[in-house]
Design a protein around this motif. Structure first.
Motif, mmCIF file in Angstrom:
data_model
loop_
_atom_site.group_PDB
_atom_site.id
_atom_site.type_symbol
_atom_site.label_atom_id
_atom_site.label_comp_id
_atom_site.label_asym_id
_atom_site.label_seq_id
_atom_site.Cartn_x
_atom_site.Cartn_y
_atom_site.Cartn_z
ATOM 1 N N ILE A 1 -4.818 -6.480 -0.466
ATOM 2 C CA ILE A 1 -4.489 -8.016 -1.011
ATOM 3 C C ILE A 1 -3.739 -7.289 -0.107
ATOM 4 O O ILE A 1 -2.895 -9.188 0.321
ATOM 5 N N ALA A 2 -3.337 -6.859 0.806
ATOM 6 C CA ALA A 2 -2.639 -7.093 2.448
ATOM 7 C C ALA A 2 -3.583 -7.985 3.671
ATOM 8 O O ALA A 2 -2.489 -8.520 4.163
ATOM 9 N N LEU A 3 -4.004 -8.913 3.711
ATOM 10 C CA LEU A 3 -5.361 -9.892 4.066
ATOM 11 C C LEU A 3 -4.558 -11.479 3.947
ATOM 12 O O LEU A 3 -4.735 -11.873 4.529
ATOM 13 N N VAL A 4 -3.446 -11.194 2.954
ATOM 14 C CA VAL A 4 -2.933 -12.455 1.996
ATOM 15 C C VAL A 4 -2.243 -12.235 2.711
ATOM 16 O O VAL A 4 -0.687 -11.466 2.225
ATOM 17 N N PRO A 5 -1.826 -13.779 3.627
ATOM 18 C CA PRO A 5 -0.133 -13.757 4.223
ATOM 19 C C PRO A 5 0.513 -13.842 2.801
ATOM 20 O O PRO A 5 0.874 -13.807 2.006
ATOM 21 N N GLY B 1 1.210 -8.768 2.219
ATOM 22 C CA GLY B 1 0.852 -7.764 2.546
ATOM 23 C C GLY B 1 2.699 -7.073 2.651
ATOM 24 O O GLY B 1 2.737 -5.754 2.697
ATOM 25 N N LEU B 2 3.120 -8.207 3.117
ATOM 26 C CA LEU B 2 4.782 -7.713 2.856
ATOM 27 C C LEU B 2 5.361 -7.350 1.571
ATOM 28 O O LEU B 2 6.276 -6.344 1.635
ATOM 29 N N VAL B 3 4.950 -7.576 0.854
ATOM 30 C CA VAL B 3 5.196 -7.372 -0.850
ATOM 31 C C VAL B 3 4.440 -6.359 -1.442
ATOM 32 O O VAL B 3 5.345 -5.392 -2.016
ATOM 33 N N LEU B 4 3.360 -6.001 -1.112
ATOM 34 C CA LEU B 4 2.866 -4.913 -0.796
ATOM 35 C C LEU B 4 3.724 -3.581 -0.798
ATOM 36 O O LEU B 4 3.891 -2.608 -1.559
ATOM 37 N N LEU C 1 9.771 1.198 -2.863
ATOM 38 C CA LEU C 1 9.947 0.934 -4.092
ATOM 39 C C LEU C 1 9.948 1.371 -5.320
ATOM 40 O O LEU C 1 11.064 1.800 -5.824
ATOM 41 N N SER C 2 8.449 1.765 -4.908
ATOM 42 C CA SER C 2 8.563 2.627 -6.636
ATOM 43 C C SER C 2 7.971 4.062 -7.235
ATOM 44 O O SER C 2 7.908 4.320 -5.609
ATOM 45 N N ARG C 3 7.781 4.083 -7.720
ATOM 46 C CA ARG C 3 7.457 5.839 -8.028
ATOM 47 C C ARG C 3 6.069 5.800 -7.897
ATOM 48 O O ARG C 3 5.624 5.128 -8.146
ATOM 49 N N TRP C 4 5.992 7.730 -7.550
ATOM 50 C CA TRP C 4 4.722 6.929 -6.689
ATOM 51 C C TRP C 4 4.125 8.436 -7.715
ATOM 52 O O TRP C 4 4.452 9.363 -8.172
#
Length: 74
Positions: free
Chosen positions: A39-43, A46-49, A55-58
């Protein structure tokens, strides 16, 4: 305007690899599927990812029963 040379495509592949590979490894260490890094290949996605990872729980931490602090225990 000419066509792109093989050198151009090699540079594109190298940059894509240098961007996706670390994100893939981070996702695997956090317990999420590695291919999600594509998904990081989409402009801008990648930043959202990266923000979502930060910020999410792992799931990997929750499976080990670890608490949320990042300080290693002795």
């Amino acid at each position: 305007m000419g066509s792109f040379s093989i050198v151009h495509w090699l540079v594109v592949l190298l940059v894509a690899f240098l961007w996706v590979f670390p994100i893939w490894k981070i996702l695997e260490r956090t317990g999420r599927p590695g291919p999600l890094a594509l998904i990081a290949l989409v402009p801008m996605l990648g930043l959202v990812l990266l923000w979502w990872i930060a910020l999410s729980r792992w799931p990997a931490q929750e499976q080990r029963g670890a608490d949320t602090n990042l300080v290693p225990r002795p």
